[in-house]
Scaffold this motif. Structure first.
Motif, PDB file in Angstrom:
ATOM      1  N   TRP A 475      27.751  17.655  62.188  1.00 39.49           N
ATOM      2  CA  TRP A 475      27.128  17.856  60.879  1.00 39.49           C
ATOM      3  C   TRP A 475      28.192  18.205  59.833  1.00 39.49           C
ATOM      4  CZ3 TRP A 475      22.046  17.543  59.108  1.00 39.49           C
ATOM      5  CH2 TRP A 475      21.768  18.146  57.879  1.00 39.49           C
ATOM      6  N   THR A 487      18.451  15.284  63.496  1.00 35.72           N
ATOM      7  CA  THR A 487      18.847  15.554  62.110  1.00 35.72           C
ATOM      8  C   THR A 487      17.803  16.397  61.399  1.00 35.72           C
ATOM      9  OG1 THR A 487      20.026  13.446  62.033  1.00 35.72           O
ATOM     10  CG2 THR A 487      19.503  14.484  59.920  1.00 35.72           C
ATOM     11  N   ASP A 491      18.518  23.369  60.834  1.00 35.86           N
ATOM     12  CA  ASP A 491      18.252  24.336  59.766  1.00 35.86           C
ATOM     13  C   ASP A 491      19.541  24.490  58.958  1.00 35.86           C
ATOM     14  OD1 ASP A 491      17.858  26.580  58.181  1.00 35.86           O
ATOM     15  OD2 ASP A 491      16.667  27.644  59.692  1.00 35.86           O
ATOM     16  N   SER A 492      19.602  23.851  57.810  1.00 34.89           N
ATOM     17  CA  SER A 492      20.843  23.848  57.018  1.00 34.89           C
ATOM     18  C   SER A 492      21.243  25.249  56.579  1.00 34.89           C
ATOM     19  CB  SER A 492      20.694  22.929  55.808  1.00 34.89           C
ATOM     20  OG  SER A 492      19.610  23.354  54.987  1.00 34.89           O
ATOM     21  N   ARG A 493      20.257  26.124  56.391  1.00 37.92           N
ATOM     22  CA  ARG A 493      20.576  27.508  56.010  1.00 37.92           C
ATOM     23  C   ARG A 493      21.347  28.201  57.139  1.00 37.92           C
ATOM     24  NH1 ARG A 493      17.861  32.310  56.935  1.00 37.92           N
ATOM     25  NH2 ARG A 493      16.294  31.099  58.053  1.00 37.92           N
ATOM     26  N   VAL A 495      23.157  26.648  59.406  1.00 36.61           N
ATOM     27  CA  VAL A 495      24.481  26.017  59.453  1.00 36.61           C
ATOM     28  C   VAL A 495      25.412  26.697  58.459  1.00 36.61           C
ATOM     29  CG1 VAL A 495      25.787  23.906  58.992  1.00 36.61           C
ATOM     30  CG2 VAL A 495      23.626  23.789  60.252  1.00 36.61           C
ATOM     31  N   ASP A 496      24.900  26.974  57.266  1.00 37.58           N
ATOM     32  CA  ASP A 496      25.711  27.606  56.234  1.00 37.58           C
ATOM     33  C   ASP A 496      26.146  29.002  56.663  1.00 37.58           C
ATOM     34  OD1 ASP A 496      26.788  27.757  53.478  1.00 37.58           O
ATOM     35  OD2 ASP A 496      25.258  29.318  53.244  1.00 37.58           O
TER      36      ASP A 496
END
Length: 841
Positions: A475, A487, A491-493, A495-496
């Motif tokens: 990613w 994909t 959870d993009s949060r 990942v951040d």
């Protein structure tokens, strides 16, 4: 500058601070303590640290004070929070979180260069709050008697602090000027929190006497997102801004809650808005009474947030957000009885936290053998039970030795700003040449897996950590993932958060960039992970197929109990797992299914043999149920389960011990019954009733245990014991004289008509003998025992061996009912002799 209630108290407070080592301010919400007192200290040339319990409060408070001071943030006024800081060489007033303050103590143990420390919102009593307070007091009592301490809160328990700080000076400052009406609106029992919030907002916006913004307190991100989406649908045709306010929102989104937009705002906030932060124009508060309270995961011991009811003090704080500029209203979405039953104050975290990180911190900062319970002047000492369990964890990590002293490894772990388990993983990874991979794995464990909870496993493999690490790396590198479903599950949060933590550790530990990590191999990674979770290993346990879920995999945990692998875990191969996250599902009665293993990494048997703190070797001796033979094994245990065993010959004393223990537990095993013992006791009872004096033992309680020990002595298996009757074992415990006395008074057999007949001592008519009726012909009376004092019951049998008569009075039978019995027997058995006078038979 707007005048606030605390302004008129500020000169007195500054004088008290100069005159006393400790000053306490209890100021109601809206008094202005968080901004005005630090600003006054700055203007008084003090060099001050203000400790805030939350990152958002620290940052926004600093920015507001800098604005009031007329300076740029990062110059005279600055802040330090996780992943973000703005300070400079001129900074005299520094807002920071309590956790970072403890890190500051590592590089500046006596706080040189600082004159004042402010503990704001002290009532929240985070673990770091109590540690900071104890360290400051320790410095004041030793190296820094000049250091000033200021404690501030809206709902602090002054009596507790006054007892702890008798030399302190206290101030109570009023807050809001306008009254706030409190309305309890618990709603229907079946209503969800989201439904209650929507109904409360719709009702409140109709209250024209409260035209300002509405602040809604919810527990966390998910409830806020759900309520935001629902309210935006419901209020689509009305002119409202529905805004979230949480600590992990981007700064631009956070600031929207504080900026005027020209519209009426409905702000959906976590408890970050409960204290310190002031949002202008709030006239309505809706309080769900819930918050994500800091806790720790029972499984891993790592910090976590858990939804729970807030205290009365927190409810009061929330109510105080209204009524700053005019009268306000607060809807509490629970009833008044609920409020009255709540804790007055939020329980301090020290009482409910896992303390291994604290123990390492204290031993590394004070002394290697420091006693955590007494090494600092605690407001509330760490609970002994928590210290003991946390110390055991540190011993398994080899961070402290068996005496509790800090080891070299423990000192190294304490330098890593993570939980000791994660520090141990990183150190082991460094020695295994997978340093960066171990850091990434630790970040995932710390911040949470990047796949959304509830996602089913995307493959059958060996390790959730390596799978999610490799997914995150793809990613970050913008490489294609295996499927569109994978994909969407990211959870993009998360990942951040993971990547930000990695980059922070990268700088601290001198690691390579995240992008330099290649595909992670689970075998090497699992060895590093095992160093941090040696006591969280599980062994596969084949179980009966579950018809509803045939793929269910059961595991035993090395410290007891067990669980099943959740559908979301990819670690479906391998006999042994390192369990990194497990969750108990409420409502499930079967404990093994109740515990769901969410995150795990497989580990080999060879790797387990390298974890010495968890290994033990012992000889186990037990009875084989099938052969009933005593068997011995040399076994290697990992915690509570066996990872290696070899059979061996049991020693004679071991055999005796196991036979004895098995017999005691399962008596009358190995005999089919204990009638011989009951017969013996019945004989003693008859002798007693007949007045026969004796000292024969009663085999009950301890005497029965002695008999069983004697039975098992020298035997090798249960079958050998059964070759001797229980009667003979009993007689072996009697002296020769006692045997003779017993046989004389209560013989096993008696002669009748020239033949030996067995006496029955058990049963309804005991003692008794049975024989053919013809055997009694010629006898005037029946035989007796106990020296003629106890007549036997006579069971007279017909030719078909069934009782024809039962009596103790033979003479009475002959003279009485014998004639009737004789007539019937003569009719049925004419070939037998049935004399009219049985005494002449």
């Amino acid at each position: 500058m707007l005048k606030l209630p605390i302004d008129s108290y500020t000169p007195q407070i500054l004088n008290a601070i100069k005159a006393n080592p400790v000053t306490i301010i209890k100021a109601e919400p809206g008094a202005g303590k968080t901004t005005r007192i630090p600003l006054a200290l700055l203007q008084d040339k003090a060099s001050t640290i203000v400790l805030e319990p939350r990152r958002l409060a620290a940052k926004l408070s600093a920015e507001h004070v800098a604005e009031l001071h007329g300076s740029t943030i990062g110059e005279d006024v600055g802040y330090q929070i996780r992943f973000d800081q703005k300070i400079g060489p001129r900074t005299k007033l520094r807002f920071m979180t309590e956790g970072l303050f403890l890190r500051l103590l590592e590089s500046n143990p006596t706080l040189q260069g600082f004159t004042h420390i402010v503990l704001d919102e002290f009532h929240e009593r985070h673990l770091d709050t109590d540690v900071a307070l104890a360290f400051i007091r320790h410095l004041q009592e030793n190296q820094r008697p000049d250091l000033k301490l200021l404690i501030m809160s809206a709902t602090v328990d002054l009596s507790t602090l006054d007892n702890y700080l008798p030399e302190s000076n206290s101030f109570e400052v009023p807050g809001r000027v306008y009254p706030v009406e409190i309305v309890y609106k618990p709603g229907a029992a079946k209503e969800s929190t989201e439904q209650k919030v929507i109904a409360a907002v719709q009702d409140m916006i109709q209250r024209r006497e409260y035209p300002g913004h509405i602040l809604v307190f919810l527990s966390g991100r998910r409830p806020i997102q759900a309520a935001q989406a629902a309210l935006q649908r419901v209020l689509a045709k009305q002119d409202f801004d529905v805004l979230p306010l949480m600590a992990d929102l981007p700064p631009k989104q956070q600031k929207k809650a504080f900026q005027e937009t020209g519209k009426r705002k409905i702000i959906l906030a976590t408890n970050v808005a409960e204290t310190s932060l002031t949002i202008d124009g709030i006239t309505g508060v809706i309080d769900t009474g819930l918050a994500n309270i800091s806790s720790y995961a029972p499984w891993s011991g790592l910090p976590m947030l858990q939804e729970a009811a807030v205290s009365q003090a927190s409810c009061i704080q929330r109510t105080g957000r209204a009524g700053r500029t005019q009268q306000g209203i607060c809807y509490r979405l629970f009833d008044e009885n609920d409020f009255l039953k709540r804790d007055r104050f939020t329980p301090h975290e020290m009482s409910q936290s896992e303390l291994s990180q604290l123990i390492l911190f204290l031993k590394s900062r004070l002394a290697a053998d420091a006693d955590p319970a007494t090494c600092l002047p605690w407001l509330s000492p760490p609970p002994e039970k928590h210290l003991e369990s946390s110390s055991e964890t540190l011993k398994r990590l080899s961070a402290i030795d068996q005496y509790g002293a800090l080891t070299t490894k423990g000192q190294a772990i304490s330098q890593i700003p993570l939980h000791p388990r994660l520090g141990a993983i990183i150190l082991e990874g460094q020695s295994l040449q997978v340093f960066e991979e171990a850091i990434l794995a630790s970040c995932l464990i710390s911040e949470g897996m990047i796949l959304q909870r509830g996602s089913r496993a995307f493959e059958e493999g060996f390790c959730d950590l390596s799978f999610q690490s490799n997914t995150l790396l793809k990613w970050v590198k913008k490489q294609d993932l295996e499927s569109i479903q994978l994909t969407h599950a990211i959870d993009s949060r998360k990942v951040d958060r993971v990547t930000r933590l990695y980059r922070s550790l990268q700088n601290n530990l001198g690691a390579r960039p995240l992008e330099s990590i290649k595909r992670i191999n689970h075998r090497t990674l699992s060895q590093a992970v095992l160093a941090g979770f040696p006591d969280r290993v599980a062994k596969y346990r084949p179980a009966a197929k579950n018809k509803r879920n045939p793929s269910l995999r059961h595991f035993h945990f090395c410290l007891g109990r067990g669980g099943v692998l959740a559908d979301s875990s990819v670690a479906r191969k391998g006999e042994f797992l390192i369990v990194l996250d497990a969750h108990e599902t409420p409502g499930r009665q079967h404990a093994a299914i109740k515990t769901q293993i969410r995150t795990a990494s497989s580990v080999s048997l060879e790797q387990l043999f390298q974890v010495s703190p968890m290994l033990s070797t012992q000889v186990d001796v037990s009875m084989d149920d099938k052969s009933q033979k005593v068997l011995a094994f040399n076994r290697v245990y990992y915690g509570q389960f066996v990872i290696k065993e070899e059979s061996r010959e049991a020693e004679p004393d071991q055999i005796t011990q196991i036979l004895t223990e098995t017999t005691l537990k399962n008596w009358p095993f190995p005999f089919d019954h204990d009638d011989d013992l009951k017969t013996y006791h019945r004989k003693l009872e008859l002798m007693r009733d007949a007045g026969v004096e004796h000292s024969l033992p009663v085999f009950e309680g301890e005497m029965l245990e002695l008999l069983i020990h004697a039975i098992c002595e020298g035997q090798t298996r249960a079958e050998e014991i059964r070759q001797t009757s229980l009667r003979n074992f009993i007689y072996q415990q009697l002296s020769y004289e006692d045997q003779m006395l017993l046989d004389l008074n209560c013989p096993d057999k008696i002669e009748l008509n020239g033949r030996q007949r067995t006496i029955t001592y058990l049963g309804e008519h005991s003692p008794a003998i049975s024989s053919r009726i013809q055997d009694f012909f010629g006898l005037q009376e029946g035989p007796k025992i106990c020296g003629g004092r106890w007549p036997l019951t006579l069971v007279m049998l017909a030719p078909n061996q069934r009782p024809a008569q039962t009596t103790k009075d033979l003479a009475g039978f002959w003279s009485g009912s014998y004639a009737i019995v004789r007539k019937e027997l003569a009719r049925r058995y004419p070939k037998h002799q049935w004399p009219e006078n049985p005494l002449e038979g």
